[in-house]
Write a protein that holds these residues in place. Structure first.
Motif, PDB file in Angstrom:
ATOM      1  N   UNK A 134       0.900  -1.105  -0.071  1.00 18.08           N
ATOM      2  CA  UNK A 134      -0.148   0.125   0.039  1.00 18.08           C
ATOM      3  C   UNK A 134       0.879   1.206  -0.031  1.00 18.08           C
ATOM      4  N   UNK A 135       1.773   1.340   0.702  1.00 14.20           N
ATOM      5  CA  UNK A 135       2.821   2.611   0.618  1.00 14.20           C
ATOM      6  C   UNK A 135       3.652   2.757  -0.429  1.00 14.20           C
ATOM      7  N   UNK A 136       4.158   1.412  -1.304  1.00 13.93           N
ATOM      8  CA  UNK A 136       4.496   1.715  -2.566  1.00 13.93           C
ATOM      9  C   UNK A 136       3.631   2.044  -3.845  1.00 13.93           C
ATOM     10  N   UNK A 137       2.235   1.577  -3.469  1.00 16.19           N
ATOM     11  CA  UNK A 137       1.257   2.032  -4.284  1.00 16.19           C
ATOM     12  C   UNK A 137       1.106   3.691  -4.121  1.00 16.19           C
ATOM     13  N   UNK A 138       0.970   4.078  -2.976  1.00 16.09           N
ATOM     14  CA  UNK A 138       1.054   5.487  -2.699  1.00 16.09           C
ATOM     15  C   UNK A 138       1.980   6.084  -3.461  1.00 16.09           C
ATOM     16  N   UNK A 139       3.276   5.707  -2.989  1.00 14.24           N
ATOM     17  CA  UNK A 139       4.399   6.548  -3.673  1.00 14.24           C
ATOM     18  C   UNK A 139       4.332   6.758  -5.369  1.00 14.24           C
ATOM     19  N   UNK A 140       3.740   5.661  -5.902  1.00 12.89           N
ATOM     20  CA  UNK A 140       3.446   5.785  -7.465  1.00 12.89           C
ATOM     21  C   UNK A 140       2.556   6.448  -7.551  1.00 12.89           C
ATOM     22  N   UNK A 141       1.491   6.493  -6.953  1.00 11.27           N
ATOM     23  CA  UNK A 141       0.189   7.464  -7.062  1.00 11.27           C
ATOM     24  C   UNK A 141       0.471   8.835  -6.920  1.00 11.27           C
ATOM     25  N   UNK A 142       1.493   9.228  -6.260  1.00 13.83           N
ATOM     26  CA  UNK A 142       2.004  10.686  -6.009  1.00 13.83           C
ATOM     27  C   UNK A 142       2.654  11.162  -7.156  1.00 13.83           C
ATOM     28  N   UNK A 143       3.634  10.222  -7.620  1.00 15.48           N
ATOM     29  CA  UNK A 143       4.307  10.455  -8.671  1.00 15.48           C
ATOM     30  C   UNK A 143       3.367  10.652  -9.931  1.00 15.48           C
ATOM     31  N   UNK A 144       2.423   9.797 -10.158  1.00 19.31           N
ATOM     32  CA  UNK A 144       1.353  10.170 -11.198  1.00 19.31           C
ATOM     33  C   UNK A 144       0.592  11.246 -11.143  1.00 19.31           C
ATOM     34  N   UNK A 145       0.186  11.324  -9.721  1.00 18.91           N
ATOM     35  CA  UNK A 145      -0.591  12.675  -9.466  1.00 18.91           C
ATOM     36  C   UNK A 145       0.310  14.069  -9.929  1.00 18.91           C
ATOM     37  N   UNK A 146       1.467  14.058  -9.500  1.00 19.51           N
ATOM     38  CA  UNK A 146       2.310  15.203  -9.660  1.00 19.51           C
ATOM     39  C   UNK A 146       2.607  15.404 -11.250  1.00 19.51           C
ATOM     40  N   UNK A 175      -4.993   2.105  -6.651  1.00 16.28           N
ATOM     41  CA  UNK A 175      -4.900   1.242  -5.685  1.00 16.28           C
ATOM     42  C   UNK A 175      -4.319  -0.066  -6.044  1.00 16.28           C
ATOM     43  N   UNK A 176      -3.832  -0.717  -4.968  1.00 19.61           N
ATOM     44  CA  UNK A 176      -2.793  -1.865  -5.311  1.00 19.61           C
ATOM     45  C   UNK A 176      -3.581  -3.046  -5.598  1.00 19.61           C
ATOM     46  N   UNK A 177      -2.826  -4.073  -5.916  1.00 20.82           N
ATOM     47  CA  UNK A 177      -3.202  -5.473  -6.350  1.00 20.82           C
ATOM     48  C   UNK A 177      -2.328  -6.490  -5.819  1.00 20.82           C
ATOM     49  N   UNK A 178      -2.685  -7.122  -4.818  1.00 22.05           N
ATOM     50  CA  UNK A 178      -1.727  -7.989  -4.069  1.00 22.05           C
ATOM     51  C   UNK A 178      -1.253  -9.192  -5.055  1.00 22.05           C
ATOM     52  N   UNK A 179      -1.912  -9.384  -6.207  1.00 26.80           N
ATOM     53  CA  UNK A 179      -1.307 -10.445  -7.180  1.00 26.80           C
ATOM     54  C   UNK A 179      -1.596 -11.822  -6.852  1.00 26.80           C
ATOM     55  N   UNK A 180      -2.304 -12.088  -5.950  1.00 28.73           N
ATOM     56  CA  UNK A 180      -2.747 -13.364  -5.500  1.00 28.73           C
ATOM     57  C   UNK A 180      -3.474 -14.067  -6.609  1.00 28.73           C
ATOM     58  N   UNK A 181      -2.985 -15.290  -6.849  1.00 25.90           N
ATOM     59  CA  UNK A 181      -3.412 -16.273  -7.779  1.00 25.90           C
ATOM     60  C   UNK A 181      -4.134 -17.603  -7.468  1.00 25.90           C
ATOM     61  N   UNK A 182      -4.765 -18.314  -8.060  1.00 29.60           N
ATOM     62  CA  UNK A 182      -5.243 -19.574  -7.857  1.00 29.60           C
ATOM     63  C   UNK A 182      -6.270 -19.649  -6.696  1.00 29.60           C
ATOM     64  N   UNK A 183      -5.926 -20.506  -5.977  1.00 27.98           N
ATOM     65  CA  UNK A 183      -6.681 -20.853  -4.533  1.00 27.98           C
ATOM     66  C   UNK A 183      -6.557 -19.859  -3.432  1.00 27.98           C
ATOM     67  N   UNK A 184      -5.355 -19.189  -3.406  1.00 31.67           N
ATOM     68  CA  UNK A 184      -5.339 -17.936  -2.511  1.00 31.67           C
ATOM     69  C   UNK A 184      -6.238 -16.857  -2.832  1.00 31.67           C
ATOM     70  N   UNK A 193     -10.650   3.157 -12.155  1.00 38.29           N
ATOM     71  CA  UNK A 193      -9.822   2.193 -11.129  1.00 38.29           C
ATOM     72  C   UNK A 193      -8.572   1.849 -11.777  1.00 38.29           C
ATOM     73  N   UNK A 194      -7.491   2.731 -11.466  1.00 35.61           N
ATOM     74  CA  UNK A 194      -6.156   2.145 -11.863  1.00 35.61           C
ATOM     75  C   UNK A 194      -5.417   1.173 -10.789  1.00 35.61           C
ATOM     76  N   UNK A 195      -5.266   0.197 -11.300  1.00 40.24           N
ATOM     77  CA  UNK A 195      -4.636  -0.900 -10.452  1.00 40.24           C
ATOM     78  C   UNK A 195      -3.019  -0.918 -10.576  1.00 40.24           C
ATOM     79  N   UNK A 196      -2.254  -0.818  -9.740  1.00 38.19           N
ATOM     80  CA  UNK A 196      -0.998  -0.595  -9.474  1.00 38.19           C
ATOM     81  C   UNK A 196      -0.639  -2.163  -9.068  1.00 38.19           C
TER      82      UNK A 196
END
Length: 157
Positions: free
Chosen positions: A15-27, A116-125, A144-147
């Protein structure tokens, strides 16, 4: 195109990494950020939960701890925005359904994009744990932009 970007956070590293990228995008596009955190609704969990061993005093203490954590998570994004020169508002509501809370917060804030972020879970998880991102995607009336950085380590650049 986008003027107000809602950035949900749960305080996790992703979530913090996504926020970093969102701020870069917003700027880059000249947008503002609305940092958002959906707090769990402890009263509902207490009254409808099976284990009612929680006293009202401990419930209040837990709620105070959650509020403190929420403030810390939102202040993290505020700090990123301040450092980047991006305007930032914060918002927090209580809900036991994060995706619904995110969609409602976007409307309340007048956001025209959810980043927002995607945890990238796949399959049964993914099936067992579900995906708040997927639920947000399917219920949001705004883009919705998914990072997702998948299996790679997040970039700190």
């Amino acid at each position: 195109m986008f003027k107000n970007i809602l950035v949900p956070t749960d305080g996790s590293e992703l979530s913090q990494e996504t926020a970093r990228q969102a701020v870069v995008f917003a700027k880059h596009i000249g947008a503002r950020i609305t940092a958002y955190h959906a707090k769990p609704n402890l009263a509902a969990a207490y009254f409808y939960g099976e284990d009612k061993k929680v006293t009202s005093n401990s419930l209040e203490e837990i709620d105070e701890q959650i509020d403190k954590e929420v403030r810390k998570n939102l202040e993290f994004i505020e700090s990123l925005c301040r450092d980047a020169g991006v305007q930032c508002d914060t918002l927090s509501t209580s809900s036991n359904s994060p995706y619904e809370a995110i969609v409602e917060a976007a409307a309340q804030a007048g956001a025209d994009l959810i980043f927002m972020a995607s945890h990238g879970r796949k399959g049964i998880r993914a099936k067992i744990l579900g995906s708040e991102t997927l639920r947000t995607l399917t219920h949001s009336t705004i883009p919705v932009l998914v990072y997702s950085y998948g299996e790679r380590e997040p970039s700190r650049a």
